[in-house]
Design a protein around this motif. Structure first.
Motif, PDB file in Angstrom:
ATOM      1  N   THR A  36      16.707  46.862  76.035  1.00  0.00           N
ATOM      2  CA  THR A  36      17.899  46.852  75.190  1.00  0.00           C
ATOM      3  C   THR A  36      18.063  48.174  74.458  1.00  0.00           C
ATOM      4  O   THR A  36      19.163  48.752  74.415  1.00  0.00           O
ATOM      5  CB  THR A  36      17.799  45.703  74.179  1.00  0.00           C
ATOM      6  OG1 THR A  36      17.692  44.460  74.889  1.00  0.00           O
ATOM      7  CG2 THR A  36      19.020  45.673  73.275  1.00  0.00           C
ATOM      8  N   ARG A  37      16.987  48.678  73.893  1.00  0.00           N
ATOM      9  CA  ARG A  37      17.035  49.921  73.109  1.00  0.00           C
ATOM     10  C   ARG A  37      17.470  51.105  73.971  1.00  0.00           C
ATOM     11  O   ARG A  37      18.170  52.009  73.504  1.00  0.00           O
ATOM     12  CB  ARG A  37      15.661  50.174  72.494  1.00  0.00           C
ATOM     13  CG  ARG A  37      15.593  51.325  71.519  1.00  0.00           C
ATOM     14  CD  ARG A  37      14.276  51.306  70.754  1.00  0.00           C
ATOM     15  NE  ARG A  37      13.107  51.259  71.619  1.00  0.00           N
ATOM     16  CZ  ARG A  37      12.279  50.228  71.732  1.00  0.00           C
ATOM     17  NH1 ARG A  37      12.497  49.116  71.038  1.00  0.00           N
ATOM     18  NH2 ARG A  37      11.227  50.269  72.534  1.00  0.00           N
ATOM     19  N   SER A  38      17.084  51.114  75.226  1.00  0.00           N
ATOM     20  CA  SER A  38      17.376  52.241  76.124  1.00  0.00           C
ATOM     21  C   SER A  38      18.627  52.009  76.961  1.00  0.00           C
ATOM     22  O   SER A  38      18.896  52.785  77.876  1.00  0.00           O
ATOM     23  CB  SER A  38      16.187  52.468  77.056  1.00  0.00           C
ATOM     24  OG  SER A  38      16.001  51.349  77.914  1.00  0.00           O
ATOM     25  N   ASP A  39      19.375  50.963  76.665  1.00  0.00           N
ATOM     26  CA  ASP A  39      20.566  50.600  77.432  1.00  0.00           C
ATOM     27  C   ASP A  39      20.220  50.368  78.906  1.00  0.00           C
ATOM     28  O   ASP A  39      20.882  50.859  79.811  1.00  0.00           O
ATOM     29  CB  ASP A  39      21.653  51.670  77.305  1.00  0.00           C
ATOM     30  CG  ASP A  39      23.025  51.177  77.777  1.00  0.00           C
ATOM     31  OD1 ASP A  39      23.227  49.951  77.832  1.00  0.00           O
ATOM     32  OD2 ASP A  39      23.870  52.020  78.118  1.00  0.00           O
ATOM     33  N   GLY A  40      19.153  49.607  79.117  1.00  0.00           N
ATOM     34  CA  GLY A  40      18.799  49.211  80.473  1.00  0.00           C
ATOM     35  C   GLY A  40      18.102  50.269  81.294  1.00  0.00           C
ATOM     36  O   GLY A  40      18.166  50.233  82.532  1.00  0.00           O
ATOM     37  N   ASP A  41      17.404  51.205  80.641  1.00  0.00           N
ATOM     38  CA  ASP A  41      16.665  52.232  81.375  1.00  0.00           C
ATOM     39  C   ASP A  41      15.427  51.590  82.004  1.00  0.00           C
ATOM     40  O   ASP A  41      14.522  51.137  81.301  1.00  0.00           O
ATOM     41  CB  ASP A  41      16.267  53.360  80.422  1.00  0.00           C
ATOM     42  CG  ASP A  41      15.643  54.547  81.146  1.00  0.00           C
ATOM     43  OD1 ASP A  41      14.696  54.346  81.927  1.00  0.00           O
ATOM     44  OD2 ASP A  41      16.107  55.677  80.929  1.00  0.00           O
ATOM     45  N   ILE A  42      15.387  51.567  83.326  1.00  0.00           N
ATOM     46  CA  ILE A  42      14.305  50.871  84.029  1.00  0.00           C
ATOM     47  C   ILE A  42      12.979  51.582  83.810  1.00  0.00           C
ATOM     48  O   ILE A  42      11.945  50.941  83.578  1.00  0.00           O
ATOM     49  CB  ILE A  42      14.641  50.759  85.527  1.00  0.00           C
ATOM     50  CG1 ILE A  42      15.909  49.905  85.719  1.00  0.00           C
ATOM     51  CG2 ILE A  42      13.474  50.155  86.306  1.00  0.00           C
ATOM     52  CD1 ILE A  42      16.533  50.037  87.092  1.00  0.00           C
ATOM     53  N   ALA A  43      12.978  52.913  83.874  1.00  0.00           N
ATOM     54  CA  ALA A  43      11.737  53.659  83.679  1.00  0.00           C
ATOM     55  C   ALA A  43      11.191  53.443  82.267  1.00  0.00           C
ATOM     56  O   ALA A  43       9.970  53.308  82.075  1.00  0.00           O
ATOM     57  CB  ALA A  43      11.952  55.147  83.947  1.00  0.00           C
ATOM     58  N   ALA A  44      12.055  53.403  81.268  1.00  0.00           N
ATOM     59  CA  ALA A  44      11.604  53.170  79.890  1.00  0.00           C
ATOM     60  C   ALA A  44      11.010  51.776  79.752  1.00  0.00           C
ATOM     61  O   ALA A  44       9.997  51.580  79.060  1.00  0.00           O
ATOM     62  CB  ALA A  44      12.772  53.359  78.924  1.00  0.00           C
ATOM     63  N   THR A  45      11.610  50.810  80.406  1.00  0.00           N
ATOM     64  CA  THR A  45      11.085  49.443  80.365  1.00  0.00           C
ATOM     65  C   THR A  45       9.726  49.368  81.036  1.00  0.00           C
ATOM     66  O   THR A  45       8.793  48.721  80.541  1.00  0.00           O
ATOM     67  CB  THR A  45      12.078  48.486  81.043  1.00  0.00           C
ATOM     68  OG1 THR A  45      13.372  48.638  80.452  1.00  0.00           O
ATOM     69  CG2 THR A  45      11.622  47.049  80.917  1.00  0.00           C
ATOM     70  N   LEU A  46       9.590  50.062  82.166  1.00  0.00           N
ATOM     71  CA  LEU A  46       8.304  50.095  82.867  1.00  0.00           C
ATOM     72  C   LEU A  46       7.253  50.843  82.062  1.00  0.00           C
ATOM     73  O   LEU A  46       6.070  50.484  82.098  1.00  0.00           O
ATOM     74  CB  LEU A  46       8.467  50.739  84.237  1.00  0.00           C
ATOM     75  CG  LEU A  46       9.158  49.892  85.306  1.00  0.00           C
ATOM     76  CD1 LEU A  46       9.371  50.714  86.566  1.00  0.00           C
ATOM     77  CD2 LEU A  46       8.339  48.650  85.615  1.00  0.00           C
ATOM     78  N   ARG A  47       7.664  51.858  81.334  1.00  0.00           N
ATOM     79  CA  ARG A  47       6.699  52.595  80.511  1.00  0.00           C
ATOM     80  C   ARG A  47       6.061  51.647  79.486  1.00  0.00           C
ATOM     81  O   ARG A  47       4.842  51.680  79.269  1.00  0.00           O
ATOM     82  CB  ARG A  47       7.388  53.774  79.815  1.00  0.00           C
ATOM     83  CG  ARG A  47       6.454  54.664  79.011  1.00  0.00           C
ATOM     84  CD  ARG A  47       7.221  55.835  78.416  1.00  0.00           C
ATOM     85  NE  ARG A  47       7.607  56.787  79.447  1.00  0.00           N
ATOM     86  CZ  ARG A  47       6.831  57.791  79.874  1.00  0.00           C
ATOM     87  NH1 ARG A  47       5.623  57.950  79.353  1.00  0.00           N
ATOM     88  NH2 ARG A  47       7.261  58.615  80.799  1.00  0.00           N
ATOM     89  N   THR A  48       6.874  50.805  78.876  1.00  0.00           N
ATOM     90  CA  THR A  48       6.333  49.814  77.944  1.00  0.00           C
ATOM     91  C   THR A  48       5.345  48.897  78.647  1.00  0.00           C
ATOM     92  O   THR A  48       4.287  48.556  78.101  1.00  0.00           O
ATOM     93  CB  THR A  48       7.481  48.996  77.329  1.00  0.00           C
ATOM     94  OG1 THR A  48       8.335  49.877  76.589  1.00  0.00           O
ATOM     95  CG2 THR A  48       6.957  47.907  76.414  1.00  0.00           C
ATOM     96  N   LEU A  49       5.670  48.490  79.868  1.00  0.00           N
ATOM     97  CA  LEU A  49       4.773  47.629  80.639  1.00  0.00           C
ATOM     98  C   LEU A  49       3.456  48.335  80.924  1.00  0.00           C
ATOM     99  O   LEU A  49       2.367  47.791  80.680  1.00  0.00           O
ATOM    100  CB  LEU A  49       5.459  47.215  81.943  1.00  0.00           C
ATOM    101  CG  LEU A  49       4.704  46.287  82.903  1.00  0.00           C
ATOM    102  CD1 LEU A  49       5.692  45.446  83.700  1.00  0.00           C
ATOM    103  CD2 LEU A  49       3.819  47.057  83.871  1.00  0.00           C
ATOM    104  N   PHE A  50       3.534  49.560  81.450  1.00  0.00           N
ATOM    105  CA  PHE A  50       2.316  50.271  81.851  1.00  0.00           C
ATOM    106  C   PHE A  50       1.450  50.662  80.655  1.00  0.00           C
ATOM    107  O   PHE A  50       0.227  50.811  80.800  1.00  0.00           O
ATOM    108  CB  PHE A  50       2.670  51.515  82.671  1.00  0.00           C
ATOM    109  CG  PHE A  50       3.262  51.214  84.018  1.00  0.00           C
ATOM    110  CD1 PHE A  50       2.696  50.261  84.847  1.00  0.00           C
ATOM    111  CD2 PHE A  50       4.378  51.897  84.463  1.00  0.00           C
ATOM    112  CE1 PHE A  50       3.232  49.981  86.091  1.00  0.00           C
ATOM    113  CE2 PHE A  50       4.929  51.623  85.710  1.00  0.00           C
ATOM    114  CZ  PHE A  50       4.354  50.666  86.517  1.00  0.00           C
ATOM    115  N   GLU A  51       2.054  50.837  79.501  1.00  0.00           N
ATOM    116  CA  GLU A  51       1.281  51.196  78.317  1.00  0.00           C
ATOM    117  C   GLU A  51       0.688  49.984  77.610  1.00  0.00           C
ATOM    118  O   GLU A  51      -0.016  50.127  76.615  1.00  0.00           O
ATOM    119  CB  GLU A  51       2.171  51.988  77.341  1.00  0.00           C
ATOM    120  CG  GLU A  51       2.518  53.392  77.853  1.00  0.00           C
ATOM    121  CD  GLU A  51       3.449  54.155  76.933  1.00  0.00           C
ATOM    122  OE1 GLU A  51       4.021  53.509  76.013  1.00  0.00           O
ATOM    123  OE2 GLU A  51       3.638  55.368  77.130  1.00  0.00           O
TER     124      GLU A  51
END
Length: 527
Positions: free
Chosen positions: A364-379
């Motif tokens: 939501t914060r990144s307006d649906g940025d997939i890489a940003a969402t995955l970064r949260t997952l991987f971290e």
């Protein structure tokens, strides 16, 4: 983000040198402004790095192991999340370049195939008609096979492994089946190439829009037949249930009906590119759109007022579609639904709600940025704790085995791999319903599945050279088995094997048997 700021005191020569270094780095696939992943705790040891590689890529191997060790895991992950184009090995690229789907634009191909079909149907002689129709079907089969082969070559050899993983994930999420009639087999390769892959790590809204505008999706879910006073709800329903909001998110049947009305007139045209548009009333003529095979035909659109998810649609014509997609892509339910599915794919069959909520917040914060969402997952600590535990589906099992066994050699014939995947029940582009293949272990861990995997392990471990034989009757090279025991990645993997697996491997009587037992080991079933 690392940049090269231009200041008045910076000499022109120094700036040019910095720019040259940046461009050189991009040419090598290194992106200086890609931030490294934030890894918590002590630096990961060699085995942990290998397990990261095994999860993020299509399978760990010695060359990938060396690359991660050289760059550092955090830097390597940063570049995987924000990739720049990198070439495949020349032998792999040459195979792709020779394909008809790589040489012929999809609109040209589809129009030519439509003419081929009509010519076959028009033949007066029944025997000739039957032969021509058979040739047409064989042509479609070849095109679908090329798409499968191209996917496998990229999964095996692309340096941007996460991008290829995400291409498969989104192809499964926005599933279409090559088994549907018509010219779907001719469209599916372009669907992957131009609707999915360019957006696999980009913005979800862009990806959603690209799938909607592709003729493969419009044909598969019947929106090409959706018109005012002749509503077809198939695509509208799956767009909400499977692509964005998810089941139980609060939308109603009335919302499905309204979205279907929004989508009226969104379809496909097989007319030549220079063909004139259809006859249109002056009041709606300006709304007509045509791009490649995609067509918005105002004559087929319902121009009445519409309400979606409790809010009126304010646009007109095709703008209504974009307004609806914006609303769906930015809905909180979509952030949670997509985040949970990503967590199932990369972490666990039943990921924690806490992880999903953190990912949804990033989405939501990144307006649906997939890489940003995955970064949260991987971290996340949940991701690290899950390494080595996620069960491989058939596609992952087959590709990972070949990457490990023949690292450094480009397969000349991926046909056997495609056959293995088919035998395990997961043919590429073959899932007939729009929900895509299941991502849970229970779907792939039956006794019959394990027996098939053992047989594939035996074939690859003892006679894997068949992957380098383009003539099925040609003799296999000698030795016909890969030197798996010599791989540094395999040696490192063994340090994490259970005692039972190590004991079984020690009992192998020869290298082919050792290979077979390794590839069939419980640890190799997981990533």
């Amino acid at each position: 983000m690392h940049t090269f700021p231009i200041r008045s005191r910076l000499a022109r020569g120094a700036w040019m040198a910095a720019a040259a270094l940046w461009l050189a780095g991009c040419a090598l696939g290194m992106r200086p402004d890609a931030p490294p992943l934030a890894l918590r705790g002590a630096p990961p040891d060699a085995l942990t790095q290998l397990r990261w590689l095994d999860r993020v890529s299509w399978g760990a191997n010695a060359s990938g192991q060396a690359e991660v060790a050289k760059q550092g895991l955090a830097e390597w992950m940063g570049r995987q999340l924000e990739p720049v184009p990198q070439p495949l090995p020349p032998e792999a690229q040459a195979q792709i370049d020779a394909m008809e789907i790589a040489r012929t634009p999809v609109d040209t191909l589809a129009v030519a195939l439509d003419a081929e079909r009509k010519a076959a149907d028009a033949l007066p002689d029944e025997d000739q008609k039957k032969a021509a129709r058979q040739a047409y079907q064989q042509h479609l089969n070849r095109l679908a096979r090329e798409a499968q082969q191209r996917f496998v070559l990229r999964a095996l050899y692309s340096p941007n492994q996460l991008q290829e993983q995400m291409t498969w994930f989104w192809m499964n999420h926005f599933n279409i089946s090559s088994r549907k009639g018509g010219n779907m087999r001719a469209l599916i390769g372009d669907y992957e190439e131009n609707a999915i892959r360019p957006h696999a790590l980009g913005r979800f809204r862009d990806l959603l829009g690209a799938t909607l505008r592709h003729p493969a999706m419009l044909r598969y879910l019947d929106n090409a037949q959706n018109a005012a006073n002749r509503i077809n709800e198939n695509y509208a329903r799956e767009l909400m249930e499977l692509h964005t909001l998810g089941v139980g998110s609060g939308y109603s049947q009335a919302d499905v009906q309204e979205l279907a009305r929004v989508l009226t007139g969104v379809g496909v045209s097989l007319q030549p590119a220079d063909a004139p548009p259809p006859k249109l009333r002056p009041a709606i003529a300006a709304d007509y759109r045509r791009q490649g095979l995609f067509e918005f035909n105002p004559n087929r659109h319902d121009y009445g007022p519409k309400t979606l998810l409790g809010e009126p649609i304010r646009g007109r014509g095709l703008a209504e579609v974009d307004e609806a997609l914006d609303r769906l892509a930015r809905a909180p339910a979509t952030a949670r639904f997509v985040s949970r599915k990503l967590a199932v794919y990369f972490v666990a069959d039943d990921p924690s709600n806490a992880l999903v909520e953190r990912m949804a917040a990033s989405f939501t914060r990144s307006d649906g940025d997939i890489a940003a969402t995955l970064r949260t997952l991987f971290e996340s600590p949940e991701f690290t704790a899950s390494l080595g535990r996620k069960f491989r589906d058939p596609v992952h099992y087959a590709v990972a085995g070949v990457r490990l066994a023949y690292d450094g050699r480009v397969v000349a014939n991926v046909g056997p791999m495609l056959n293995w995947i088919d035998r395990m029940g997961q043919p590429l582009y073959g899932h007939e319903t729009p929900d895509g293949y299941p991502l849970h272990e229970a779907a792939w861990a039956s006794a019959g599945q394990m027996n098939t995997r053992f047989e594939i392990a035996r074939i690859l471990g003892a006679s894997g050279a068949l992957l380098f034989r383009t003539d099925a009757k040609a003799p296999l090279e000698s030795p016909a088995f890969p030197p798996l025991a010599e791989s540094p990645a395999v040696r490192e993997m063994q340090t994490g094997f259970g005692a039972g697996t190590r004991e079984v491997l020690a009992q192998a009587k020869n290298p082919p048997e050792w290979n077979t037992l390794l590839l069939a080991a419980p640890e190799l079933m997981r990533r």
